[in-house]
Design a protein around this motif. Structure first.
Motif, PDB file in Angstrom:
ATOM      1  N   GLY A 182     -11.259  -5.944 -37.958  1.00  6.00           N
ATOM      2  CA  GLY A 182     -10.387  -6.508 -36.935  1.00  6.00           C
ATOM      3  C   GLY A 182     -10.429  -8.031 -36.945  1.00  6.00           C
ATOM      4  O   GLY A 182      -9.385  -8.699 -36.870  1.00  6.00           O
ATOM      5  N   THR A 183     -11.626  -8.601 -37.043  1.00  8.57           N
ATOM      6  CA  THR A 183     -11.769 -10.057 -37.105  1.00  8.57           C
ATOM      7  C   THR A 183     -11.097 -10.617 -38.346  1.00  8.57           C
ATOM      8  O   THR A 183     -10.358 -11.614 -38.275  1.00  8.57           O
ATOM      9  N   LEU A 184     -11.351  -9.986 -39.490  1.00  8.10           N
ATOM     10  CA  LEU A 184     -10.796 -10.469 -40.757  1.00  8.10           C
ATOM     11  C   LEU A 184      -9.268 -10.484 -40.716  1.00  8.10           C
ATOM     12  O   LEU A 184      -8.630 -11.490 -41.056  1.00  8.10           O
ATOM     13  N   LEU A 220      -6.443 -21.438 -32.130  1.00  9.59           N
ATOM     14  CA  LEU A 220      -5.657 -20.214 -32.172  1.00  9.59           C
ATOM     15  C   LEU A 220      -4.769 -20.152 -33.411  1.00  9.59           C
ATOM     16  O   LEU A 220      -4.448 -19.093 -33.916  1.00  9.59           O
ATOM     17  N   LYS A 221      -4.369 -21.316 -33.886  1.00 10.81           N
ATOM     18  CA  LYS A 221      -3.528 -21.360 -35.085  1.00 10.81           C
ATOM     19  C   LYS A 221      -4.356 -21.289 -36.362  1.00 10.81           C
ATOM     20  O   LYS A 221      -3.825 -21.261 -37.463  1.00 10.81           O
ATOM     21  N   LYS A 224      -3.712 -15.501 -38.359  1.00 13.64           N
ATOM     22  CA  LYS A 224      -3.621 -16.812 -37.725  1.00 13.64           C
ATOM     23  C   LYS A 224      -3.482 -17.907 -38.780  1.00 13.64           C
ATOM     24  O   LYS A 224      -2.637 -18.803 -38.660  1.00 13.64           O
ATOM     25  N   ALA A 225      -4.338 -17.805 -39.793  1.00 13.43           N
ATOM     26  CA  ALA A 225      -4.346 -18.835 -40.830  1.00 13.43           C
ATOM     27  C   ALA A 225      -3.064 -18.825 -41.654  1.00 13.43           C
ATOM     28  O   ALA A 225      -2.618 -19.861 -42.150  1.00 13.43           O
ATOM     29  N   ALA A 226      -2.463 -17.645 -41.819  1.00 15.86           N
ATOM     30  CA  ALA A 226      -1.252 -17.528 -42.624  1.00 15.86           C
ATOM     31  C   ALA A 226      -0.075 -18.270 -42.000  1.00 15.86           C
ATOM     32  O   ALA A 226       0.908 -18.579 -42.684  1.00 15.86           O
ATOM     33  N   ILE A 258      -4.423 -17.579 -48.458  1.00 11.83           N
ATOM     34  CA  ILE A 258      -4.614 -18.769 -47.633  1.00 11.83           C
ATOM     35  C   ILE A 258      -5.456 -19.744 -48.437  1.00 11.83           C
ATOM     36  O   ILE A 258      -5.955 -19.408 -49.518  1.00 11.83           O
ATOM     37  N   SER A 259      -5.622 -20.957 -47.932  1.00  9.59           N
ATOM     38  CA  SER A 259      -6.386 -21.953 -48.667  1.00  9.59           C
ATOM     39  C   SER A 259      -7.831 -21.496 -48.855  1.00  9.59           C
ATOM     40  O   SER A 259      -8.373 -20.750 -48.042  1.00  9.59           O
ATOM     41  N   ARG A 260      -8.446 -21.964 -49.896  1.00  8.00           N
ATOM     42  CA  ARG A 260      -9.820 -21.563 -50.205  1.00  8.00           C
ATOM     43  C   ARG A 260     -10.789 -21.984 -49.095  1.00  8.00           C
ATOM     44  O   ARG A 260     -11.705 -21.249 -48.748  1.00  8.00           O
ATOM     45  N   GLU A 261     -10.582 -23.180 -48.569  1.00 10.28           N
ATOM     46  CA  GLU A 261     -11.478 -23.674 -47.532  1.00 10.28           C
ATOM     47  C   GLU A 261     -11.414 -22.794 -46.288  1.00 10.28           C
ATOM     48  O   GLU A 261     -12.439 -22.416 -45.719  1.00 10.28           O
ATOM     49  N   VAL A 262     -10.194 -22.462 -45.867  1.00  8.68           N
ATOM     50  CA  VAL A 262     -10.030 -21.624 -44.683  1.00  8.68           C
ATOM     51  C   VAL A 262     -10.532 -20.213 -44.951  1.00  8.68           C
ATOM     52  O   VAL A 262     -11.165 -19.590 -44.091  1.00  8.68           O
ATOM     53  N   ALA A 263     -10.255 -19.692 -46.154  1.00  6.65           N
ATOM     54  CA  ALA A 263     -10.706 -18.341 -46.504  1.00  6.65           C
ATOM     55  C   ALA A 263     -12.229 -18.256 -46.456  1.00  6.65           C
ATOM     56  O   ALA A 263     -12.797 -17.263 -46.002  1.00  6.65           O
TER      57      ALA A 263
END
Length: 300
Positions: A279-281, A129-130, A287-289, A208-213
């Motif tokens: 919506g997903t994006l 969730l985070k 969450k990632a932020a 956000i980080s490149r990996e997470v993005a």
């Protein structure tokens, strides 16, 4: 004078080409259920402005090949079956199935549905969730976009009606019967390539980080294809079962194809692109932020 709303037969070849290309531009710009959902999915999943442009171009060029073929067939007045009322709903089911399979590919099939059959790991879900954990995903491939582009080309609407019943039959001979469909496709490709570039660019500029993005990009593409595909299939089945309801139209004052009459086609674009895709994006980026990451790993 060029009339994009209701062009007449008997135009010169030059005027037919210009009209076809301009119709393609309008088709690419306006909300169309056979282009925007797929371009959005693959471009966002590419996580690259360059790849987004390429995938938008690949998809629409495949679409162009199909429209050229149909234009040639229409010259011989053999395309009447494609204008049958229920045909478009059949295409929805086929396109939706292809989209859902594409989504399952992104999620590597076994992870398409995230379900636990054993004890629930609360810490795992809290981390997910985070934004600390994501499903095992992979980006969609250009080959998939080619297949989807060709299938989507069978969709029938106001633009196809003009190309197949007015412009293609007006060509001087069978050797050039494909020309209207080709230039219509090129007009669509012009816009969709730019749209793909923009969608791809958005994902590379997330704070956000490149990996997470990158993971979020693939996750967005996967959900858009999977759930969007299911929505298309449901719409197709609904249209075949309740055609009188599915054929509803809301008339607007905008005298532009795809914007003058809004119906199930417009609803599909809104649900798939805005609700599911965007919506997903937005949700995943938020969450990632919340995760603190080293400043040097952020995009500039």
């Amino acid at each position: 004078m060029i009339d994009l709303w209701s062009p007449s037969a008997g135009m010169s070849v030059g005027m037919i080409i210009i009209t076809s290309y301009l119709l393609g531009l309008v088709h690419g710009i306006t909300p169309d259920e056979h282009t925007w959902p797929i371009t959005f999915s693959y471009a966002v999943g590419s996580y690259s402005a360059k790849k987004g442009l390429i995938v938008g171009l690949i998809f629409s060029l495949s679409f162009t090949v199909q429209r050229s073929l149909m234009s040639e067939i229409s010259y011989f007045a053999l395309s009447k079956v494609f204008s049958l009322p229920y045909f478009n709903y059949i295409i929805y089911i086929i396109v939706g199935t292809a989209m859902a399979l594409g989504g399952m590919y992104v999620f590597k099939f076994k992870n398409a549905f995230h379900v636990h059959f054993s004890k629930i790991d609360r810490s795992h879900h809290a981390a997910a969730l985070k934004g600390e954990e994501y499903p095992d995903v992979q980006p969609p491939t250009p080959k998939m976009a080619i297949v989807h582009g060709f299938i989507a080309g069978f969709g029938f609407g106001a633009f196809a009606l003009i190309i197949y019943t007015v412009l293609a039959p007006s060509m001087p001979n069978a050797y050039v019967g494909w020309v209207p469909g080709f230039f219509f496709g090129i007009g669509t490709a012009t816009v969709q390539a730019i749209a793909g570039l923009l969608f791809g660019t958005i994902t590379t500029h997330l704070k956000i980080s490149r990996e997470v993005a990158s993971k979020i990009s693939s996750l967005t593409a996967g959900r858009t294809l999977l759930w969007g595909g299911i929505v298309f299939v449901v719409a197709g089945i609904f249209g075949l079962t309740f055609p009188s309801i599915a054929n509803f139209q809301i008339t607007t004052p905008l005298h532009v194809h795809n914007l003058h009459s809004l119906g199930i086609e417009f609803v599909l674009v809104i649900v798939v692109v805005l609700v599911i895709g965007t919506g997903t994006l937005v949700r995943e980026v938020r969450k990632a932020a919340k995760i603190s990451v080293p400043s040097e790993d952020l995009h500039e």
